[in-house]
Design a protein around this motif. Structure first.
Motif, PDB file in Angstrom:
ATOM      1  N   ILE A   1       0.841  -1.194   0.000  1.00 21.27           N
ATOM      2  CA  ILE A   1       0.000   0.000   0.000  1.00 21.27           C
ATOM      3  C   ILE A   1       0.877   1.245   0.000  1.00 21.27           C
ATOM      4  O   ILE A   1       2.039   1.214   0.382  1.00 21.27           O
ATOM      5  CB  ILE A   1      -0.962   0.017   1.205  1.00 21.27           C
ATOM      6  N   ILE A   2       0.281   2.326  -0.436  1.00 21.40           N
ATOM      7  CA  ILE A   2       1.034   3.556  -0.666  1.00 21.40           C
ATOM      8  C   ILE A   2       1.700   4.085   0.603  1.00 21.40           C
ATOM      9  O   ILE A   2       2.799   4.656   0.537  1.00 21.40           O
ATOM     10  CB  ILE A   2       0.121   4.628  -1.301  1.00 21.40           C
ATOM     11  N   GLU A   3       1.085   3.871   1.749  1.00 22.16           N
ATOM     12  CA  GLU A   3       1.687   4.372   2.995  1.00 22.16           C
ATOM     13  C   GLU A   3       3.032   3.703   3.263  1.00 22.16           C
ATOM     14  O   GLU A   3       4.004   4.370   3.629  1.00 22.16           O
ATOM     15  CB  GLU A   3       0.726   4.144   4.162  1.00 22.16           C
ATOM     16  N   SER A   4       3.099   2.380   3.095  1.00 19.39           N
ATOM     17  CA  SER A   4       4.359   1.676   3.352  1.00 19.39           C
ATOM     18  C   SER A   4       5.392   2.009   2.273  1.00 19.39           C
ATOM     19  O   SER A   4       6.588   2.114   2.558  1.00 19.39           O
ATOM     20  CB  SER A   4       4.126   0.167   3.418  1.00 19.39           C
ATOM     21  N   VAL A   5       4.940   2.180   1.030  1.00 15.47           N
ATOM     22  CA  VAL A   5       5.856   2.563  -0.047  1.00 15.47           C
ATOM     23  C   VAL A   5       6.450   3.934   0.241  1.00 15.47           C
ATOM     24  O   VAL A   5       7.661   4.149   0.123  1.00 15.47           O
ATOM     25  CB  VAL A   5       5.118   2.570  -1.403  1.00 15.47           C
TER      26      VAL A   5
ATOM     27  N   CYS B   1      -7.252  -3.143  -9.066  1.00 17.44           N
ATOM     28  CA  CYS B   1      -7.989  -4.202  -8.378  1.00 17.44           C
ATOM     29  C   CYS B   1      -7.019  -5.017  -7.513  1.00 17.44           C
ATOM     30  O   CYS B   1      -5.844  -5.147  -7.867  1.00 17.44           O
ATOM     31  CB  CYS B   1      -8.698  -5.095  -9.392  1.00 17.44           C
ATOM     32  N   PRO B   2      -7.481  -5.545  -6.372  1.00 20.69           N
ATOM     33  CA  PRO B   2      -8.840  -5.419  -5.828  1.00 20.69           C
ATOM     34  C   PRO B   2      -9.092  -4.017  -5.269  1.00 20.69           C
ATOM     35  O   PRO B   2      -8.189  -3.394  -4.719  1.00 20.69           O
ATOM     36  CB  PRO B   2      -8.870  -6.461  -4.708  1.00 20.69           C
ATOM     37  N   TYR B   3     -10.298  -3.529  -5.418  1.00 23.33           N
ATOM     38  CA  TYR B   3     -10.650  -2.164  -5.020  1.00 23.33           C
ATOM     39  C   TYR B   3     -10.992  -2.150  -3.539  1.00 23.33           C
ATOM     40  O   TYR B   3     -12.161  -2.141  -3.132  1.00 23.33           O
ATOM     41  CB  TYR B   3     -11.818  -1.655  -5.862  1.00 23.33           C
ATOM     42  N   THR B   4      -9.962  -2.144  -2.712  1.00 25.35           N
ATOM     43  CA  THR B   4     -10.176  -2.243  -1.267  1.00 25.35           C
ATOM     44  C   THR B   4      -9.326  -1.224  -0.508  1.00 25.35           C
ATOM     45  O   THR B   4      -8.389  -1.596   0.202  1.00 25.35           O
ATOM     46  CB  THR B   4      -9.853  -3.659  -0.771  1.00 25.35           C
ATOM     47  N   PRO B   5      -9.605   0.060  -0.659  1.00 25.56           N
ATOM     48  CA  PRO B   5      -8.870   1.049   0.133  1.00 25.56           C
ATOM     49  C   PRO B   5      -9.231   0.900   1.605  1.00 25.56           C
ATOM     50  O   PRO B   5     -10.297   0.356   1.945  1.00 25.56           O
ATOM     51  CB  PRO B   5      -9.371   2.384  -0.423  1.00 25.56           C
ATOM     52  N   PRO B   6      -8.385   1.367   2.506  1.00 29.82           N
ATOM     53  CA  PRO B   6      -8.702   1.269   3.938  1.00 29.82           C
ATOM     54  C   PRO B   6      -9.843   2.206   4.319  1.00 29.82           C
ATOM     55  O   PRO B   6     -10.219   3.096   3.550  1.00 29.82           O
ATOM     56  CB  PRO B   6      -7.394   1.691   4.603  1.00 29.82           C
ATOM     57  N   LYS B   7     -10.389   1.990   5.502  1.00 24.77           N
ATOM     58  CA  LYS B   7     -11.415   2.896   6.011  1.00 24.77           C
ATOM     59  C   LYS B   7     -10.788   4.264   6.251  1.00 24.77           C
ATOM     60  O   LYS B   7      -9.623   4.345   6.637  1.00 24.77           O
ATOM     61  CB  LYS B   7     -11.999   2.346   7.317  1.00 24.77           C
ATOM     62  N   PRO B   8     -11.522   5.341   6.067  1.00 27.98           N
ATOM     63  CA  PRO B   8     -12.931   5.439   5.662  1.00 27.98           C
ATOM     64  C   PRO B   8     -13.131   5.487   4.145  1.00 27.98           C
ATOM     65  O   PRO B   8     -14.243   5.662   3.682  1.00 27.98           O
ATOM     66  CB  PRO B   8     -13.337   6.773   6.278  1.00 27.98           C
ATOM     67  N   TYR B   9     -12.051   5.289   3.370  1.00 28.33           N
ATOM     68  CA  TYR B   9     -12.138   5.485   1.923  1.00 28.33           C
ATOM     69  C   TYR B   9     -13.002   4.439   1.235  1.00 28.33           C
ATOM     70  O   TYR B   9     -13.608   4.704   0.206  1.00 28.33           O
ATOM     71  CB  TYR B   9     -10.732   5.484   1.320  1.00 28.33           C
TER      72      TYR B   9
ATOM     73  N   TYR C   1       2.865   3.044  -7.958  1.00 28.61           N
ATOM     74  CA  TYR C   1       1.823   2.780  -6.965  1.00 28.61           C
ATOM     75  C   TYR C   1       0.780   1.830  -7.563  1.00 28.61           C
ATOM     76  O   TYR C   1       0.410   1.952  -8.732  1.00 28.61           O
ATOM     77  CB  TYR C   1       1.120   4.074  -6.554  1.00 28.61           C
ATOM     78  N   MET C   2       0.283   0.912  -6.753  1.00 28.01           N
ATOM     79  CA  MET C   2      -0.688  -0.071  -7.222  1.00 28.01           C
ATOM     80  C   MET C   2      -2.039   0.057  -6.510  1.00 28.01           C
ATOM     81  O   MET C   2      -2.912  -0.793  -6.690  1.00 28.01           O
ATOM     82  CB  MET C   2      -0.139  -1.478  -7.001  1.00 28.01           C
ATOM     83  N   ASP C   3      -2.235   1.101  -5.717  1.00 29.78           N
ATOM     84  CA  ASP C   3      -3.467   1.214  -4.923  1.00 29.78           C
ATOM     85  C   ASP C   3      -4.702   1.404  -5.804  1.00 29.78           C
ATOM     86  O   ASP C   3      -5.757   0.843  -5.517  1.00 29.78           O
ATOM     87  CB  ASP C   3      -3.329   2.365  -3.930  1.00 29.78           C
ATOM     88  N   VAL C   4      -4.590   2.224  -6.856  1.00 32.21           N
ATOM     89  CA  VAL C   4      -5.730   2.423  -7.752  1.00 32.21           C
ATOM     90  C   VAL C   4      -5.729   1.282  -8.766  1.00 32.21           C
ATOM     91  O   VAL C   4      -5.461   1.443  -9.952  1.00 32.21           O
ATOM     92  CB  VAL C   4      -5.651   3.793  -8.457  1.00 32.21           C
TER      93      VAL C   4
ATOM     94  N   TYR D   1      -7.707   8.089  -1.720  1.00 32.40           N
ATOM     95  CA  TYR D   1      -6.681   7.609  -0.789  1.00 32.40           C
ATOM     96  C   TYR D   1      -5.278   7.823  -1.373  1.00 32.40           C
ATOM     97  O   TYR D   1      -4.374   8.363  -0.707  1.00 32.40           O
ATOM     98  CB  TYR D   1      -6.936   6.128  -0.515  1.00 32.40           C
ATOM     99  N   THR D   2      -5.107   7.453  -2.642  1.00 33.78           N
ATOM    100  CA  THR D   2      -3.811   7.608  -3.302  1.00 33.78           C
ATOM    101  C   THR D   2      -3.453   9.076  -3.464  1.00 33.78           C
ATOM    102  O   THR D   2      -2.308   9.490  -3.227  1.00 33.78           O
ATOM    103  CB  THR D   2      -3.833   6.905  -4.674  1.00 33.78           C
TER     104      THR D   2
END
Length: 235
Positions: free
Chosen positions: A20-24, A51-59, A46-49, A104-105
């Protein structure tokens, strides 16, 4: 992918769970501290945008107004959603989750730029934001990417920041192969003759629209976009 790089980090790239982008960004911040006193080239994928489309809460639920109970965990575009029956509410939920990934990204790219500012790098760094593809979300009957050359797959963002360039919007179609000669031009490095792309600096500084075709290809598909036309041919 590591050819030509002094440092290559692929943690989380091929185990089925993208980093996820935070750790990157945490790892990037440490590297920026190391290179801040010398010239550097940094490529971040970055691979956040994606699939799978699962951003963390609250996104994950930030834009979701659907009545769908579809479970998105571990589900991926082309390999799953095109083989199950989806209701219109399910599609709304998928699109909302995708929008959440974008938000999120976007926020965390902003945080990285802020970190560069803190390290006094922003005033001497060229930043380019783009994508290798878009995502179809039932625009032409499917979900995912890698299967067609419609606009939702190939019309991607291109944002170039240069400390002395100023703010402007260039209303001209360009191609990803134009990025490298543009960077070379910005750095006063001669562009090799065999390069197919063109420097975008004349377009940026003249702020005039110049119609030119854009080509894409995928397997047996070839696409040409020119003026108001888009031609896709299956060879």
């Amino acid at each position: 992918f590591n050819k030509g790089f002094d440092y290559f980090d692929e943690k989380g790239a091929f185990d089925g769970k993208y980093a996820i982008i935070e750790s990157v960004n945490e790892r990037i911040a440490e590297k920026l501290k190391e290179v801040k006193g010398r010239k550097f080239f940094l490529f971040i994928h970055y691979m956040d945008v994606h699939c799978p489309y699962t951003p963390p809460k609250p996104y994950l639920s930030m834009y979701d107004s659907s009545n769908s109970s579809l479970n998105l965990t571990g589900k991926c575009g082309w390999t799953y959603f095109n083989f199950v029956n989806l209701t219109q509410e399910d599609v709304k939920r998928i699109i909302a989750a995708y929008d959440g990934e974008i938000r999120y990204t976007d926020e965390h790219i902003g945080k990285l730029i802020k970190k560069m500012e803190e390290l006094n790098l922003l005033n001497k760094t060229i930043i380019i934001l783009t994508a290798d593809h878009g995502e179809e979300l039932k625009d032409h009957g499917f979900i995912g990417h890698g299967h067609s050359l419609y606009n939702e797959l190939i019309h991607v963002p291109l944002i170039i920041y240069h400390p002395r360039m100023g703010n402007r919007i260039v209303d001209t179609q360009v191609q990803l192969i134009d990025i490298m000669p543009t960077v070379l031009d910005l750095l006063d490095i001669e562009v090799p003759n065999q390069i197919q792309g063109r420097s975008l600096l004349p377009l940026i500084y003249s702020n005039t629209k110049v119609d030119s075709p854009a080509f894409s290809e995928l397997y047996s598909l070839i696409s040409v976009r020119y003026q108001n036309f888009h031609f896709i041919y299956n060879i």
